[in-house]
Each structure stands twice: as C-alpha cells, then as structure tokens.
Write an enzyme that holds these catalytic residues in place. Structure first.
Site, short mmCIF file in Angstrom:
data_model
loop_
_atom_site.label_atom_id
_atom_site.label_comp_id
_atom_site.label_asym_id
_atom_site.label_seq_id
_atom_site.Cartn_x
_atom_site.Cartn_y
_atom_site.Cartn_z
N SER A 141 0.86 -1.20 0.00
CA SER A 141 0.00 0.00 0.00
C SER A 141 0.89 1.24 0.00
O SER A 141 2.06 1.17 0.40
CB SER A 141 -0.85 0.00 1.27
OG SER A 141 -1.59 1.19 1.38
N TYR A 154 -2.22 -0.28 10.74
CA TYR A 154 -2.33 -0.80 9.37
C TYR A 154 -1.01 -0.58 8.62
O TYR A 154 -0.48 -1.49 7.98
CB TYR A 154 -3.48 -0.11 8.65
CG TYR A 154 -3.63 -0.47 7.19
CD1 TYR A 154 -4.01 -1.76 6.81
CD2 TYR A 154 -3.39 0.47 6.18
CE1 TYR A 154 -4.15 -2.10 5.47
CE2 TYR A 154 -3.53 0.14 4.85
CZ TYR A 154 -3.91 -1.14 4.49
OH TYR A 154 -4.04 -1.48 3.17
N1 LIG Z 1 -8.88 -0.35 -0.86
C1 LIG Z 1 -7.82 0.38 -0.60
O1 LIG Z 1 -7.90 1.62 -0.47
C2 LIG Z 1 -6.46 -0.26 -0.52
C3 LIG Z 1 -5.34 0.58 -0.65
C4 LIG Z 1 -4.07 0.02 -0.54
C5 LIG Z 1 -3.91 -1.35 -0.35
N2 LIG Z 1 -5.01 -2.14 -0.22
C6 LIG Z 1 -4.80 -3.58 0.01
O2 LIG Z 1 -5.37 -4.29 -1.05
C7 LIG Z 1 -5.71 -5.61 -0.62
C8 LIG Z 1 -7.13 -5.93 -1.06
O3 LIG Z 1 -8.02 -5.03 -0.43
P1 LIG Z 1 -9.37 -4.54 -1.10
O4 LIG Z 1 -9.33 -3.07 -1.14
O5 LIG Z 1 -9.65 -5.29 -2.33
O6 LIG Z 1 -10.38 -4.91 0.09
P2 LIG Z 1 -11.64 -5.93 0.13
O7 LIG Z 1 -12.53 -5.68 -1.02
O8 LIG Z 1 -12.17 -5.82 1.51
O9 LIG Z 1 -10.95 -7.36 -0.08
C9 LIG Z 1 -10.18 -7.99 0.91
C10 LIG Z 1 -10.03 -9.45 0.56
O10 LIG Z 1 -9.21 -10.07 1.56
C11 LIG Z 1 -9.85 -11.30 1.94
N3 LIG Z 1 -9.47 -11.68 3.30
C12 LIG Z 1 -9.56 -10.95 4.44
N4 LIG Z 1 -9.16 -11.67 5.49
C13 LIG Z 1 -8.80 -12.90 5.00
C14 LIG Z 1 -8.30 -14.08 5.59
N5 LIG Z 1 -8.10 -14.19 6.92
N6 LIG Z 1 -8.02 -15.14 4.79
C15 LIG Z 1 -8.23 -15.06 3.46
N7 LIG Z 1 -8.70 -13.96 2.83
C16 LIG Z 1 -8.98 -12.91 3.60
C17 LIG Z 1 -11.35 -11.00 1.83
O11 LIG Z 1 -12.08 -12.19 1.60
P3 LIG Z 1 -12.93 -12.99 2.68
O12 LIG Z 1 -13.56 -12.01 3.62
O13 LIG Z 1 -13.91 -13.72 1.82
O14 LIG Z 1 -11.96 -13.90 3.34
C18 LIG Z 1 -11.36 -10.17 0.53
O15 LIG Z 1 -11.41 -11.03 -0.59
C19 LIG Z 1 -5.51 -5.60 0.91
O16 LIG Z 1 -4.27 -6.21 1.20
C20 LIG Z 1 -5.47 -4.13 1.26
O17 LIG Z 1 -4.72 -3.88 2.42
C21 LIG Z 1 -6.28 -1.62 -0.31
#
Ligand SMILES: NC(=O)c1ccc[n+]([C@@H]2O[C@H](COP(=O)([O-])OP(=O)(O)OC[C@H]3O[C@@H](n4cnc5c(N)ncnc54)[C@H](OP(=O)(O)O)[C@@H]3O)[C@@H](O)[C@H]2O)c1
Length: 260
Positions: A141, A154
C-alpha cells in the site's frame, strides 16, 4: 511473462482488488485459482470466469491458519500441477490513533496482512523454485511508505510487507523468480466498510481509484517484470520527496491529515 495458460493463484479474490485481478488475468488467458474465506463469492466469480471461457478453481482459505494455507496450496497443485504467479492480496485495515488502537485489531491485521502473506510465500515459493520460474506479487500500500495519523497499526503491516519483499526479491532472484510490490493509494472497494474513509482528507479522497486500475497494473507488472508499482503512478514523485526530505514530508503529511 506471457500469461497464456499460466497458473495464477490470488488470495483475497472474493472482493475488490483480488476479484478484479482474477478477471484481468483470466482476460489474458491465464488459468486461475482464487482463494478467500467466502466460498459463495468465490464460486460466483469462478462461475463468471468459466462462463466467459476461462478456467478457474475456487479454493477456500483463511490465511491466518497455516493448515488452511497448506491445504489451499495442495489443492491448486493437485488441480493444475504448478503455480506460476502468486498474488498475495488478502488484507484489511482498521484505523485508530496508536494510543487508542484495539490490540486485537492490531494483531489481527498483522496476522492477515503480514503473517498471512508469509504463510502463502512459504507454502508456494518452494514449488516455484522446483519449476525454476515464477512471480510473487505482494499487495502492500502507499500506507507502507507513508504512515499517516490513525493509520499506524495498518501501516506497520504494510511497511513489514515491503521490507520482507525487498529481502525475498534478492534471495530468490537467481532462481528465476520475480517479486513485485504493489502500492495502491485509496481504492474504492469494501475495504472501507472496516477502514474509516473519513480518516482520509477529502482532497485525497478525490484521487480514489477503481480496483480494476490496480488489477491492470498487477497484470502489467507480471508481464513486464516490474519490481515495484504505485497506483496511481502519479503518486511516485511523492515518495521521491519523502526520500529526499523525510522529516519535512512526515510533518506535512501529519498536518494534512489532522486538518482533513
Ligand atoms: N482499498 C484500498 O484503499 C487499498 C489501498 C491500498 C492497499 N489495499 C490492500 O489491497 C488488498 C485488497 O483489499 P481490497 O481493497 O480489495 O479490500 P476488500 O474488497 O475488503 O478485499 C479484501 C479481501 O481479503 C480477503 N481476506 C480478508 N481476510 C482474509 C483471511 N483471513 N483469509 C483469506 N482472505 C482474507 C477478503 O475475503 P474474505 O472475507 O472472503 O476472506 C477479501 O477477498 C488488501 O491487502 C489491502 O490492504 C487496499
């Protein structure tokens, strides 16, 4: 890497960036293995990819559980016989000031975002070593470079991911395996159902991007073997500024976030 018929395993594929990344790799002709806890969402995505002529295996996983990660890896290898690309994307964020942060949130974020990624690397990369090829993509991130007020717990997980990736990249470089870190800024996904969007200044929220933009950047990083990508790319100069003037940058960020 030419992605045609390559096997791509993506964690956190039931939602947001992971979901879009699966679709983007499938559009390139890759064979997918998608993993997360929500089986029904995985089945929905696998159904969509199959309907569009692709190949997709849905594998339930909880990345906080070593046995579950081993079982995921075993199932993917039984089905496809190999893993060419591992996208470590599962993660979440809860924002709170350091002095008020709930320890269980802090620990859980570390368990999923950092140790979960380590578990997947330790389970999958030995197979890439035997293949003498592969690519690991670690979704970190912008918060892994810039720790804004209330993002400490985080950010710590994402700083950890970037540090680990830097070491891993050099450890496995001579074995034909690449490592990419992906650093998105704010992305419009269900991530913000847990993370407090209001902690991000309104001006910065205007730069919020869609998850398919991150997905395209990930695919390009694998195809072109790019070690580090920012999404959007226009954020990269900010980091150069931070490298040149860290104290000034940290103060400026603090002030910007406190004002909101
Ligand atoms: N959105 C942002 O602004 C942003 C910015 C920078 C980085 N990121 C990073 O991008 C990545 C994806 O995030 P996103 O924005 O796409 O959020 P999201 O839509 O909430 O997706 C998160 C994913 O992680 C999975 N997950 C959570 N806990 C888990 C566990 N214990 N085991 C297996 N899977 C798990 C969830 O699936 P289940 O609940 O089905 O397990 C879901 O598929 C993350 O690493 C986040 O930190 C996001």
């Amino acid at each position: 890497m030419n992605l045609k018929e390559r096997v791509v395993l993506i964690t956190g594929a039931s939602s947001g960036i992971g979901w879009e990344t699966a679709l983007a790799f499938a559009a390139r002709g890759a064979r997918l293995a998608i993993a997360a806890r929500s089986e029904s969402k995985l089945e929905e995505l696998a159904g969509r990819i199959s309907k569009e002529g692709g190949e997709c295996l849905a594998v339930p996983v909880d990345v906080t559980d070593s046995e579950s990660v081993k079982s995921m890896t075993r199932k993917v290898l039984e089905h496809y016989g190999r893993v060419d690309v591992l996208v470590n994307n599962a993660g979440f964020g809860v924002f709170a000031p350091v002095l008020e942060a709930d320890m269980s949130d802090m620990k859980e974020m570390m368990e999923v975002n950092y140790f979960g990624l380590v578990r997947c690397i330790q389970a999958v990369v030995p197979h890439m070593l035997r293949q003498k090829m592969g690519h690991v993509v670690n979704v970190a991130s912008m918060a892994g470079f810039v720790a804004a007020p209330t993002h400490g717990g985080y950010s710590a997980t994402k700083f950890a991911v970037i540090g680990l990736s830097e070491a891993l990249r050099e450890e496995i470089r001579d074995h034909g395996i690449k490592v990419t870190t992906v650093n998105p800024g704010p992305i419009d996904t269900p991530f913000f159902e847990k993370a407090d969007l209001n902690s991000i200044p309104k001006i910065a929220q205007r730069f919020m991007r869609k998850p398919d933009e991150v997905a395209r950047a990930i695919v390009r990083a694998v195809e072109e073997e790019i070690p580090e990508i920012m999404v959007p790319g226009s954020m990269a100069p900010l980091l150069k500024f931070k490298a040149l003037m860290p104290t000034l940058f940290a103060r400026g960020t603090g002030r910007f976030y406190r004002k909101k």
